[in-house]
Scaffold this active site. Sequence first.
Site, PDB file in Angstrom:
ATOM      1  N   LYS A 168      -2.891  -2.345  -9.850  1.00  0.00           N
ATOM      2  CA  LYS A 168      -2.602  -1.119  -9.095  1.00  0.00           C
ATOM      3  C   LYS A 168      -3.880  -0.307  -9.066  1.00  0.00           C
ATOM      4  CE  LYS A 168       0.571   2.678  -8.376  1.00  0.00           C
ATOM      5  NZ  LYS A 168       1.906   3.216  -8.543  1.00  0.00           N
ATOM      6  N   ALA A 198      -2.014   4.370  -3.580  1.00  0.00           N
ATOM      7  CA  ALA A 198      -2.534   3.201  -4.292  1.00  0.00           C
ATOM      8  C   ALA A 198      -2.463   1.943  -3.448  1.00  0.00           C
ATOM      9  CB  ALA A 198      -1.721   3.003  -5.570  1.00  0.00           C
ATOM     10  N   ASP A 206      11.059   9.660  -8.596  1.00  0.00           N
ATOM     11  CA  ASP A 206      10.792   9.019  -7.312  1.00  0.00           C
ATOM     12  C   ASP A 206      11.582   7.716  -7.198  1.00  0.00           C
ATOM     13  OD1 ASP A 206       9.660   8.823  -4.828  1.00  0.00           O
ATOM     14  OD2 ASP A 206       7.720   8.071  -5.515  1.00  0.00           O
ATOM     15  N   GLU A 217       0.857  -1.164   0.000  1.00  0.00           N
ATOM     16  CA  GLU A 217       0.000   0.000   0.000  1.00  0.00           C
ATOM     17  C   GLU A 217       0.897   1.217   0.000  1.00  0.00           C
ATOM     18  OE1 GLU A 217      -3.220  -0.953   2.622  1.00  0.00           O
ATOM     19  OE2 GLU A 217      -4.327   0.776   1.864  1.00  0.00           O
ATOM     20  N   CYS A 272       1.307   5.549  -0.861  1.00  0.00           N
ATOM     21  CA  CYS A 272       0.572   6.704  -0.342  1.00  0.00           C
ATOM     22  C   CYS A 272      -0.775   6.859  -1.043  1.00  0.00           C
ATOM     23  CB  CYS A 272       1.389   7.964  -0.546  1.00  0.00           C
ATOM     24  SG  CYS A 272       2.932   7.906   0.328  1.00  0.00           S
TER      25      CYS A 272
HETATM   26  N1  LIG Z   1       4.083  -5.528  -9.665  1.00  0.00           N
HETATM   27  C1  LIG Z   1       4.349  -5.651  -8.363  1.00  0.00           C
HETATM   28  N2  LIG Z   1       4.700  -6.847  -7.838  1.00  0.00           N
HETATM   29  C2  LIG Z   1       4.969  -6.978  -6.523  1.00  0.00           C
HETATM   30  N3  LIG Z   1       4.902  -5.955  -5.632  1.00  0.00           N
HETATM   31  C3  LIG Z   1       4.566  -4.737  -6.084  1.00  0.00           C
HETATM   32  C4  LIG Z   1       4.267  -4.516  -7.461  1.00  0.00           C
HETATM   33  N4  LIG Z   1       3.972  -3.216  -7.630  1.00  0.00           N
HETATM   34  C5  LIG Z   1       4.090  -2.641  -6.419  1.00  0.00           C
HETATM   35  N5  LIG Z   1       4.433  -3.536  -5.477  1.00  0.00           N
HETATM   36  C6  LIG Z   1       4.618  -3.276  -4.032  1.00  0.00           C
HETATM   37  O1  LIG Z   1       3.738  -2.242  -3.619  1.00  0.00           O
HETATM   38  C7  LIG Z   1       4.475  -1.085  -3.171  1.00  0.00           C
HETATM   39  C8  LIG Z   1       3.771   0.194  -3.597  1.00  0.00           C
HETATM   40  O2  LIG Z   1       3.679   0.230  -5.028  1.00  0.00           O
HETATM   41  P1  LIG Z   1       3.731   1.590  -5.848  1.00  0.00           P
HETATM   42  O3  LIG Z   1       5.027   2.278  -5.552  1.00  0.00           O
HETATM   43  O4  LIG Z   1       3.430   1.316  -7.272  1.00  0.00           O
HETATM   44  O5  LIG Z   1       2.531   2.397  -5.148  1.00  0.00           O
HETATM   45  P2  LIG Z   1       2.401   3.956  -4.864  1.00  0.00           P
HETATM   46  O6  LIG Z   1       1.131   4.216  -4.149  1.00  0.00           O
HETATM   47  O7  LIG Z   1       2.630   4.695  -6.134  1.00  0.00           O
HETATM   48  O8  LIG Z   1       3.628   4.181  -3.864  1.00  0.00           O
HETATM   49  P3  LIG Z   1       4.229   5.571  -3.362  1.00  0.00           P
HETATM   50  O9  LIG Z   1       3.421   6.670  -3.949  1.00  0.00           O
HETATM   51  O10 LIG Z   1       4.166   5.474  -1.861  1.00  0.00           O
HETATM   52  O11 LIG Z   1       5.655   5.537  -3.884  1.00  0.00           O
HETATM   53  C9  LIG Z   1       5.867  -1.265  -3.767  1.00  0.00           C
HETATM   54  O12 LIG Z   1       6.852  -0.614  -2.967  1.00  0.00           O
HETATM   55  C10 LIG Z   1       6.040  -2.777  -3.767  1.00  0.00           C
HETATM   56  O13 LIG Z   1       6.455  -3.227  -2.487  1.00  0.00           O
END
Ligand SMILES: Nc1ncnc2c1ncn2[C@@H]1O[C@H](COP(=O)(O)OP(=O)(O)OP(=O)(O)O)[C@@H](O)[C@H]1O
Length: 388
Positions: free
Chosen positions: A69, A52, A160, A48, A50
């Site tokens: 996602k 998504a 990022d 999870e 921030c």
């Molecule tokens: N394709 C994937 N396979 C396995 N784990 C994943 C995958 N995509 C994301 N994750 C896990 O979920 C976490 C959050 O994913 P992501 O960075 O895409 O979300 P976000 O909400 O954009 O994060 P933030 O904005 O906090 O950087 C990642 O740090 C990872 O641990």
Amino acid sequence: MTGYTSTSSSYKMRNEKSRESGLHRIQEVELENVDLNDDYDVERTLGEGCFAKILLATHRKTNTTVVLKAVHTEMSTVKDFYREFHYSYHLSPHPNILSSYPVAFQSEGCYIFAQEYAQLGDLAGVVRAGGIPEESCKKVAQQLCSALEFLHSKQLVHRDIKLENILVFAGDLSKVKLCDFGETRKEGCLVNKVRGTWHPFLPPEVCETVKNERFTCRPASDCWQVGIVLFVCLTGCPPWHSADLTSDTDYSNFSKWQKRRTTKIPSQFRKFTPRLLRMFRRLMEHKPEKRASITEVYKYLKDSWLLEKNSSGSPVERKDSTNLYIDHDDDDDDEDAHHINDENKVRLTKLLSSYGLETTLDQKAMTSRIWEWVLACESNADANLEGI
Ligand SMILES: Nc1ncnc2c1ncn2[C@@H]1O[C@H](COP(=O)(O)OP(=O)(O)OP(=O)(O)O)[C@@H](O)[C@H]1O
């Protein structure tokens, strides 16, 4: 996984070839509203961030495991969602960028798109206190820089780069992929600070901006963040809390050394060889316009990065190292200078040894001398025992 679609609900890319030509034209097609559970079996939440939720799911019809996602509609505009989906999909062909599929829809208050699954999670789950081995760090460095070289060649900036956004596909880190293009923007456009990024990863030009102030997006910020990622991989912790000259003494000490106002290497950098110090110096230039480009990292992949302790506990470079003992810092003709210095080193070693002075420690010779001594002690002990 091209050709994969979510039947009742999907956004389909019309033509794979449009990836290249349409990189800077973000398409917006109406997102179908569907019931997630009609098409997918959601197994569990993987992460999870921030904004998504990352869901592990099986697409029922094709029995394919995917990651969904899901960005909450209240946390993101549809425009932001399209941008992230668009860049994620169009950058997918690179081997070190997470593959995203041409599937997007909205469901249960979320905008959702599908990606491949990284079974071993992200790099933050791999790096422990004290860091990971040098060879593993180099593998990460090479792959991460390859992904960013690709992005930068398309005038895009990730913005990022952090351990959580590097996904692991092989336990020895021989396969890692960059993910999360939610903050990716075109070079030169005006941007706001990335929300929710950990302070130690922010480059100085971003730290310096005041709240709501906009600034120009440059690839140099990715180069800085690669420097921080590699430092964390090698040591297990970041070099400072914030790249702020006024409030952070760790950073201001680094900056003084970086600008050659002192020869005192900052304590958190003392375990590194002169070559690696040079790389950090170049990647973490305070001024973004003076910072090295991402391809700089390739120059250091064959060097030793970490000093070893000799028998008296002092840090020395490895015997097999191709490193310089002197940190030459004229930026151009790096490789030539490297060889000239190596030749000088050989000449100096010969001269000193002609006077009977040993200048480097031969680890193998020392180990075999120790073994000879241990075995001699053992055979003496055996002889003594036999005599009892
Ligand atoms: N394709 C994937 N396979 C396995 N784990 C994943 C995958 N995509 C994301 N994750 C896990 O979920 C976490 C959050 O994913 P992501 O960075 O895409 O979300 P976000 O909400 O954009 O994060 P933030 O904005 O906090 O950087 C990642 O740090 C990872 O641990």
